[in-house]
Design an enzyme around this catalytic site. Sequence first.
Site, PDB file in Angstrom:
ATOM      1  N   GLY A  43       2.901  -8.176  -9.715  1.00  0.00           N
ATOM      2  CA  GLY A  43       1.645  -8.345  -8.981  1.00  0.00           C
ATOM      3  C   GLY A  43       1.855  -8.957  -7.612  1.00  0.00           C
ATOM      4  CB  CYS A  44       3.697 -11.937  -6.495  1.00  0.00           C
ATOM      5  SG  CYS A  44       2.716 -13.111  -7.473  1.00  0.00           S
ATOM      6  CB  THR A  45       6.441  -7.277  -5.773  1.00  0.00           C
ATOM      7  OG1 THR A  45       7.368  -8.302  -6.186  1.00  0.00           O
ATOM      8  CG2 THR A  45       7.166  -6.236  -4.932  1.00  0.00           C
ATOM      9  CB  ALA A  48       4.234  -9.605  -0.791  1.00  0.00           C
TER      10      ALA A  48
END
Length: 162
Positions: A43-45, A48
């Site tokens: 999710g964070c990738t 970003a």
Amino acid sequence: MLEIGDDAPEFALPNQRGETVRRSDFEGDRLVVYFYPRAGTDGCTTEAREFEAVREEFEDRSVAVVGISDDPVDDLESFAADHDLGFDLLSDPEGEVATLYDAYGEKRMFGNTFDGVFRTTYVVGPDGTIEATYENVSPDGHAEAVLEDLDERRAGQATPER
């Protein structure tokens, strides 16, 4: 959650290069401050990479973007390099700044309870006040949604809380 019109708390945190970045560095411009739980996770990738994909569109509108997590600087450095991120990722290892922004606290996952960063985003206006809030963000499409909201706000039709 901070409210629209609240003063955005000041911060001074190291970025992925170890340089100190302050909220006040952006006074006079808009700033998107997005909090994310862990560099390198799916999710964070996604989040970003999507902010990077539209970074120039934010810059064209004089809007800077910073991401904040409780990851150490070394992890942020490799995460930024792995995904060619051109904006600052800030390290808040104790969650102190995330706490000031109501983006840190008790979480539950797989039956475990722990403290961590909530996926929350704020738009800070040129005067240092909160202009928009996003809580419980879904990473997919979020950067584009923030950009669209900024454009709607300019046109006088914004829905600043999501």
